[in-house]
Motif scaffolding. Structure first.
Motif, mmCIF file in Angstrom:
data_model
loop_
_atom_site.group_PDB
_atom_site.id
_atom_site.type_symbol
_atom_site.label_atom_id
_atom_site.label_comp_id
_atom_site.label_asym_id
_atom_site.label_seq_id
_atom_site.Cartn_x
_atom_site.Cartn_y
_atom_site.Cartn_z
ATOM 1 N N CYS A 298 -10.265 -14.193 -38.150
ATOM 2 C CA CYS A 298 -10.726 -13.357 -37.035
ATOM 3 C C CYS A 298 -11.400 -12.117 -37.610
ATOM 4 C CB CYS A 298 -9.529 -12.948 -36.179
ATOM 5 S SG CYS A 298 -9.923 -11.700 -34.949
ATOM 6 N N ILE A 299 -12.607 -11.838 -37.131
ATOM 7 C CA ILE A 299 -13.284 -10.586 -37.511
ATOM 8 C C ILE A 299 -13.271 -9.681 -36.287
ATOM 9 C CG2 ILE A 299 -15.435 -9.522 -38.295
ATOM 10 C CD1 ILE A 299 -16.207 -12.132 -39.630
ATOM 11 N N HIS A 300 -12.846 -8.434 -36.477
ATOM 12 C CA HIS A 300 -12.788 -7.505 -35.352
ATOM 13 C C HIS A 300 -13.936 -6.507 -35.457
ATOM 14 C CE1 HIS A 300 -11.446 -4.317 -32.665
ATOM 15 N NE2 HIS A 300 -10.707 -5.232 -32.075
ATOM 16 N N ALA A 301 -14.850 -6.545 -34.460
ATOM 17 C CA ALA A 301 -15.995 -5.617 -34.457
ATOM 18 C C ALA A 301 -16.127 -4.954 -33.090
ATOM 19 C CB ALA A 301 -17.277 -6.371 -34.821
ATOM 20 N N ALA A 302 -14.978 -4.702 -32.452
ATOM 21 C CA ALA A 302 -15.027 -4.023 -31.149
ATOM 22 C C ALA A 302 -14.657 -2.564 -31.333
ATOM 23 C CB ALA A 302 -14.079 -4.690 -30.164
ATOM 24 N N ILE A 303 -14.946 -1.810 -30.321
ATOM 25 C CA ILE A 303 -14.647 -0.379 -30.367
ATOM 26 C C ILE A 303 -14.094 0.011 -29.003
ATOM 27 C CG2 ILE A 303 -16.936 0.419 -29.590
ATOM 28 C CD1 ILE A 303 -16.761 2.488 -31.908
ATOM 29 N N GLY A 304 -13.548 1.152 -28.901
ATOM 30 C CA GLY A 304 -13.081 1.698 -27.626
ATOM 31 C C GLY A 304 -12.940 3.187 -27.840
ATOM 32 N N ASP A 305 -12.206 3.855 -26.970
ATOM 33 C CA ASP A 305 -11.969 5.272 -27.258
ATOM 34 C C ASP A 305 -10.854 5.364 -28.306
ATOM 35 O OD1 ASP A 305 -9.521 5.023 -25.928
ATOM 36 O OD2 ASP A 305 -10.431 5.557 -24.012
ATOM 37 N N ALA A 306 -10.489 6.583 -28.664
ATOM 38 C CA ALA A 306 -9.577 6.768 -29.797
ATOM 39 C C ALA A 306 -8.278 5.987 -29.621
ATOM 40 C CB ALA A 306 -9.289 8.251 -29.981
ATOM 41 N N ALA A 307 -7.667 6.111 -28.460
ATOM 42 C CA ALA A 307 -6.380 5.442 -28.248
ATOM 43 C C ALA A 307 -6.561 3.925 -28.279
ATOM 44 C CB ALA A 307 -5.789 5.896 -26.923
ATOM 45 N N GLN A 308 -7.667 3.458 -27.699
ATOM 46 C CA GLN A 308 -7.895 2.009 -27.675
ATOM 47 C C GLN A 308 -8.122 1.449 -29.077
ATOM 48 O OE1 GLN A 308 -11.060 2.314 -24.893
ATOM 49 N NE2 GLN A 308 -9.855 1.600 -23.158
ATOM 50 N N ILE A 309 -8.772 2.217 -29.929
ATOM 51 C CA ILE A 309 -9.016 1.747 -31.310
ATOM 52 C C ILE A 309 -7.678 1.441 -31.994
ATOM 53 C CG2 ILE A 309 -9.778 2.516 -33.616
ATOM 54 C CD1 ILE A 309 -12.117 3.981 -32.206
ATOM 55 N N VAL A 310 -6.735 2.347 -31.851
ATOM 56 C CA VAL A 310 -5.423 2.168 -32.513
ATOM 57 C C VAL A 310 -4.644 1.040 -31.829
ATOM 58 C CG1 VAL A 310 -3.320 3.341 -33.250
ATOM 59 C CG2 VAL A 310 -5.446 4.636 -33.048
ATOM 60 N N HIS A 311 -4.697 1.042 -30.505
ATOM 61 C CA HIS A 311 -3.999 0.011 -29.733
ATOM 62 C C HIS A 311 -4.535 -1.379 -30.111
ATOM 63 C CE1 HIS A 311 -1.800 -1.556 -26.309
ATOM 64 N NE2 HIS A 311 -2.900 -2.164 -25.882
ATOM 65 N N MET A 312 -5.861 -1.495 -30.195
ATOM 66 C CA MET A 312 -6.492 -2.786 -30.518
ATOM 67 C C MET A 312 -6.046 -3.291 -31.886
ATOM 68 S SD MET A 312 -10.462 -2.750 -29.483
ATOM 69 C CE MET A 312 -11.030 -2.067 -27.976
#
Ligand SMILES: NC(=O)c1ccc[n+]([C@@H]2O[C@H](COP(=O)([O-])OP(=O)(O)OC[C@H]3O[C@@H](n4cnc5c(N)ncnc54)[C@H](OP(=O)(O)O)[C@@H]3O)[C@@H](O)[C@H]2O)c1
Length: 390
Positions: A96-110
């Motif tokens: 699995c390659i992860h190339a998504a983004i979100g806001d700061a909290a979502q980045i850590v959560h993801m």
């Protein structure tokens, strides 16, 4: 018409009626989370051309398929922020390659969600797109992959990327999934904001730089990053390692920005030489933290999808209130040249981040020169500019 995402985010897959994907069964199946983004789209374009692997693009909503669905790809739609639906979408994938983004909290959560989903789905390796910004946008001279990270950066994004790396390293201690992390700098290429933003500033006569652009711009042309991602996915024996990846050349901001200006018929006089601006460190929003609570998720499920999109659109278009004398400026007045905090820090960078570790361990050699990458980016800029109504 494709169905809208139901509230509970079950996994949707490309209909079987569109026929099977024709790829050799021996090739690894690579899921790409965030396939609709700038890096994700180019990764999909390049990796789906290869016969030695099978790429499964993952997106978070039907709207994200606008470009991808034009090709016969084995796409899947799933939430990137919940373990069960993501694990269902990853079923049968080796990598699995992860190339998504979100806001700061979502980045850590993801980060945590992706690791757990990979483990639940039996994915062997997770390649996580981190960022060179874990060292700060203005990284100190001598920084390399062994430099310890800290989370006292003035930009929230940088700290979020540090926290995500740490969260993943903690998860990976159980060895359920091999973890490989990449740290690209300024990823540029067709569809990149690093090309469109300076072009827009130059056209609006508000382009600026610090110290005549002498700072180092740690570029990586997007195709070079895709090559690094491919190597990180398939190279054996690199579990637990992190890799700075970049272009072969040492590029200054002047060398990055001037070709864009020249392409638009301008020269270096188009850039105002600015003093280093003072900024306060960014502060995390309480709303961001709230978006990760179960209460927010429940409320979100009760609101129809279309209504959510409309509200988000309105909020995005809402003008940011400015304070002080600058608030009373006539609309038609040209904005003076200025730099964002991110750009200001980036343009003070004194150091070309080395990718010797990636060369030694992954065999990474950037296939595209900086000059060629810029040439292709500017050709794309012409294409989108010419396509725009006059
Ligand atoms: N671009 C750079 O210069 C650069 C440099 C270093 C590292 N990186 C890293 O590379 C990764 C990809 O960057 P990019 O430039 O390709 O970003 P991008 O163009 O903004 O695309 C990001 C992807 O993430 C999805 N996404 C956005 N917000 C989301 C959310 N809240 N929840 C779930 N998914 C969301 C987008 O989906 P939709 O299409 O549905 O919106 C899209 O597929 C990121 O991790 C970024 O930190 C980028």
């Amino acid at each position: 018409m494709l169905p809208g995402p139901p509230a509970a985010h079950p996994t949707l897959a490309r209909p079987a009626s569109q026929g099977p994907m024709s790829t050799p069964s021996s090739s690894p199946k690579i899921a790409l989370i965030g396939a609709s983004g700038f890096i994700g789209l180019r990764t999909t374009e390049i990796l789906t051309q290869r016969a030695d692997l099978t790429l499964i693009p993952l997106v978070r909503s039907p709207a994200s398929l606008a470009v991808l669905a034009r090709q016969a790809l084995d796409w899947r739609i799933a939430s990137f922020v919940e373990v069960a639906p993501l694990a269902a979408a990853l079923k049968g994938c080796d990598i699995c390659i992860h190339a998504a983004i979100g806001d700061a909290a979502q980045i850590v959560h993801m980060a945590k969600v992706t690791y757990d989903a990979c483990a639940a789905a039996g994915v062997r390796r997770l390649v996580w797109l981190s960022s060179a910004s874990v060292f700060g946008q203005n990284c100190p001279t001598g920084t390399d992959d062994s430099t310890p990270l800290h989370d006292r950066h003035p930009l929230i994004y940088n700290n979020a990327k540090v926290h995500a790396e740490r969260a993943l390293q903690k998860c990976a201690r159980d060895r359920r999934v091999e973890l490989v992390m990449l740290r690209p700098g300024v990823v540029f290429g067709p569809r990149s904001r690093w090309i469109t933003d300076p072009a827009a500033d130059l056209r609006a006569d508000r382009a600026g730089w610090l110290n005549h652009g002498k700072g180092i711009c740690n570029t990586i042309y997007v195709d070079n990053l895709v090559e690094a991602m491919r190597l990180a996915a398939i190279t054996p024996g690199v579990a637990g390692e992190t890799f700075i990846v970049g272009d072969a050349e040492t590029v200054t901001w002047r060398e990055f920005l001037l070709p864009i200006a020249q392409h638009l018929g301008l020269d270096e006089t188009a850039f105002t030489d600015l003093p280093v601006p003072a900024f306060a460190p960014e502060r995390a929003s309480r709303f961001t933290a709230f978006t990760l609570t179960p209460a927010y998720a429940r409320a979100g499920q009760a609101v129809p999808y279309r209504l959510k999109r409309i509200v988000k659109g309105v909020l995005k278009a809402w003008p940011t209130p400015s304070s002080g004398a600058g608030a009373w400026v006539l609309r038609s007045s040209a904005k003076p040249a200025s730099l964002t905090q991110e750009l200001s820090l980036l343009q003070q960078c004194p150091w070309k981040l080395p990718h010797a570790h990636a060369t030694a361990r992954l065999g990474y050699q950037p296939p595209v020169t900086f000059a060629e990458g810029m040439k292709r980016s500017l050709a794309w800029l012409d294409f989108v500019t010419d396509a725009r109504p006059a």
